[in-house]
Design a protein around this motif. Structure first.
Motif, PDB file in Angstrom:
ATOM      1  N   MET A 191       1.184  -1.145   0.072  1.00  0.00           N
ATOM      2  CA  MET A 191       0.126   0.077   0.213  1.00  0.00           C
ATOM      3  C   MET A 191       0.847   1.645  -0.159  1.00  0.00           C
ATOM      4  SD  MET A 191      -3.075   1.067   2.949  1.00  0.00           S
ATOM      5  CE  MET A 191      -3.463   2.566   2.587  1.00  0.00           C
ATOM      6  N   THR A 192       0.032   2.521  -0.600  1.00  0.00           N
ATOM      7  CA  THR A 192       1.038   3.293  -0.593  1.00  0.00           C
ATOM      8  C   THR A 192       1.837   3.861   0.780  1.00  0.00           C
ATOM      9  OG1 THR A 192       0.060   4.110  -2.846  1.00  0.00           O
ATOM     10  CG2 THR A 192       0.905   5.575  -1.670  1.00  0.00           C
ATOM     11  N   ARG A 193       3.004   4.614   1.099  1.00  0.00           N
ATOM     12  CA  ARG A 193       2.728   5.408   2.308  1.00  0.00           C
ATOM     13  C   ARG A 193       2.592   6.204   1.484  1.00  0.00           C
ATOM     14  NH1 ARG A 193       5.334   2.286   6.696  1.00  0.00           N
ATOM     15  NH2 ARG A 193       5.548   0.310   5.756  1.00  0.00           N
ATOM     16  N   LEU A 194       2.824   7.425   2.813  1.00  0.00           N
ATOM     17  CA  LEU A 194       2.429   9.051   2.765  1.00  0.00           C
ATOM     18  C   LEU A 194       3.444   9.603   2.661  1.00  0.00           C
ATOM     19  CD1 LEU A 194       0.028  10.057   2.375  1.00  0.00           C
ATOM     20  CD2 LEU A 194       0.243  10.407   4.896  1.00  0.00           C
ATOM     21  N   GLU A 195       3.891  10.635   2.282  1.00  0.00           N
ATOM     22  CA  GLU A 195       5.427  11.163   2.134  1.00  0.00           C
ATOM     23  C   GLU A 195       5.551  12.026   3.575  1.00  0.00           C
ATOM     24  OE1 GLU A 195       5.147  13.875  -1.285  1.00  0.00           O
ATOM     25  OE2 GLU A 195       4.752  12.026  -2.609  1.00  0.00           O
ATOM     26  N   GLU A 196       6.844  12.281   3.388  1.00  0.00           N
ATOM     27  CA  GLU A 196       7.115  12.281   5.518  1.00  0.00           C
ATOM     28  C   GLU A 196       6.646  13.741   5.486  1.00  0.00           C
ATOM     29  OE1 GLU A 196      10.358  12.608   8.013  1.00  0.00           O
ATOM     30  OE2 GLU A 196      10.769  11.741   6.279  1.00  0.00           O
ATOM     31  N   ARG A 197       6.782  14.715   4.030  1.00  0.00           N
ATOM     32  CA  ARG A 197       6.433  15.573   4.341  1.00  0.00           C
ATOM     33  C   ARG A 197       5.178  16.351   4.123  1.00  0.00           C
ATOM     34  NH1 ARG A 197       7.734  20.369  -1.155  1.00  0.00           N
ATOM     35  NH2 ARG A 197       6.292  22.144  -0.441  1.00  0.00           N
ATOM     36  N   THR A 198       4.319  15.408   3.322  1.00  0.00           N
ATOM     37  CA  THR A 198       3.020  15.357   3.578  1.00  0.00           C
ATOM     38  C   THR A 198       2.233  15.203   4.985  1.00  0.00           C
ATOM     39  OG1 THR A 198       2.348  14.708   1.065  1.00  0.00           O
ATOM     40  CG2 THR A 198       0.443  14.081   2.818  1.00  0.00           C
ATOM     41  N   LEU A 254       4.752  10.087  15.519  1.00  0.00           N
ATOM     42  CA  LEU A 254       6.028   9.324  15.243  1.00  0.00           C
ATOM     43  C   LEU A 254       6.426   8.339  14.607  1.00  0.00           C
ATOM     44  CD1 LEU A 254       5.256   9.311  19.164  1.00  0.00           C
ATOM     45  CD2 LEU A 254       7.485  10.518  18.681  1.00  0.00           C
ATOM     46  N   GLU A 255       4.901   8.023  14.002  1.00  0.00           N
ATOM     47  CA  GLU A 255       4.568   6.772  13.354  1.00  0.00           C
ATOM     48  C   GLU A 255       3.464   6.840  12.688  1.00  0.00           C
ATOM     49  OE1 GLU A 255       5.448   1.838  13.022  1.00  0.00           O
ATOM     50  OE2 GLU A 255       4.204   2.365  14.758  1.00  0.00           O
ATOM     51  N   CYS A 256       3.796   6.588  10.695  1.00  0.00           N
ATOM     52  CA  CYS A 256       2.196   5.960  10.341  1.00  0.00           C
ATOM     53  C   CYS A 256       2.951   4.908   9.170  1.00  0.00           C
ATOM     54  CB  CYS A 256       2.154   7.954   9.480  1.00  0.00           C
ATOM     55  SG  CYS A 256       1.060   7.537   8.598  1.00  0.00           S
ATOM     56  N   ALA A 257       1.332   4.302   9.534  1.00  0.00           N
ATOM     57  CA  ALA A 257       1.428   3.353   9.054  1.00  0.00           C
ATOM     58  C   ALA A 257       0.764   2.553   8.184  1.00  0.00           C
ATOM     59  CB  ALA A 257       2.471   1.446  10.051  1.00  0.00           C
TER      60      ALA A 257
END
Length: 341
Positions: free
Chosen positions: A1-8, A22-25
């Protein structure tokens, strides 16, 4: 699945009073939208990217959010979205629509994991949702439902031809291809034999606001302790439809066994509780059963995803769903009685 860009992610989190990320899974379950488990210095949240959200017209999303907030106030198990620092529940970022929800710890359960008493409570819950939606959206503009003519056998025949052509053109056939061809030919035979049972254009009874996608992956139960629902999620298909048909569709998913049959004793308990909660008559349920059966007889969305969109996420559901159509056709009186007794 697509991961969210850190900047976004950083820009989205800054819109809320939720602390530092802290974390986005990404979450693997579900066929539509993108969801993420977001942990921050102030807690855990569910971040949802609405793939169908229109940044130029967020009114449908706002209506959905107002409805779920009102349902939660009535005590229904719903997790409405949080407001950002500007008081908005929809954040538009780079032409994409997002919403942030509290994280609900829970697990999904299908009908095989529910007792008859729990099946009864499931029917009562859906009935409460339908009645509550009628209350909380009563002053909102009601969209005009489109003409709901039943599928035409000739059109379904053309779809079967197209899909058979795609299956037979495969240079190296798989077990899925073999099963697909068998079910397509079988379905054509069933369709020709039962074409005279196509539902007429007549009345569409008891239309009202419905969840639109009520199935096991959109209902969370307590992870531990009593088996009780804690959250109905994914309200993206909130719409005006025949309420009894949603009840039948949901039962056909919850209580589907791996061999393609339905657990009719649980269906009966569920349907009795739904009718008691809504006041729906046995005749209304019988009409809904017939229309949903015809809908299933003419529907090939899983094969269209596989062969036309090259999307295989629904493949694991195909064997049981295709077998259900055959079983339901042969057991039509018993299925109708389970919903209407």
């Amino acid at each position: 699945m697509t991961r969210l860009e850190e900047r976004t992610l950083s820009e989205l989190v800054r819109r809320y009073d939720t602390g530092r990320p802290l974390e986005c899974a990404p979450l693997a379950e579900g066929l539509l939208n993108h969801g993420y488990r977001l942990a921050t210095t102030r807690g855990v949240f569910f971040l949802k990217h609405h793939l169908d959200g229109d940044p130029e017209d967020i009114a449908p999303l706002l209506r959905q959010h107002r409805a779920t907030a009102a349902l939660a106030e009535l005590g229904l198990p719903v997790a409405p979205p949080l407001r950002d620092l500007d008081g908005r529940t929809v954040v538009v970022h780079r032409d994409r629509c997002y919403a942030l929800h509290p994280w609900i710890e829970g697990r999904h359960r299908d009908g095989g994991q529910l007792s008859r008493a729990q099946s009864r409570r499931l029917g009562a819950l859906l009935g409460r949702v339908h009645r509550a939606l009628e209350l909380v959206i009563r002053r909102a503009p009601r969209p005009r439902p489109a003409c709901r003519g039943a599928a035409a056998p000739a059109e379904t025949d053309a779809v079967i031809d197209q899909l058979l052509g795609r299956v037979r053109a495969r240079p190296r056939r798989t077990g899925f291809d073999e099963l697909a061809e068998h079910r397509l030919l079988e379905r054509r035979t069933l369709l020709h034999a039962h074409a005279h049972l196509r539902p007429g254009p007549a009345e569409v009874p008891a239309e009202g606001w419905v969840h639109g996608d009520f199935h096991p992956l959109n209902l969370l139960y307590r992870a531990e302790g009593p088996v009780e629902p804690v959250a109905i999620v994914d309200w993206d298909r909130l719409d005006v439809q025949p309420r009894a048909e949603e009840a039948v569709r949901a039962a056909a998913i919850f209580f589907l066994r791996p061999d393609g049959s339905l657990a009719l004793p649980k269906v009966r308990a569920y349907a009795r509780a739904y009718r008691a909660a809504t006041g729906a008559s046995p005749a209304e349920l019988a009409a809904a059963v017939h229309r949903v059966w015809w809908e299933r007889l003419n529907d090939f969305w899983m094969l269209r995803w596989h062969y036309e969109r090259r999307d295989q996420r629904a493949d694991p559901q195909f064997a049981a769903a295709a077998a259900l159509v055959v079983w339901w056709t042969s057991q039509a009186p018993a299925v109708r009685d389970a919903f209407c007794d």
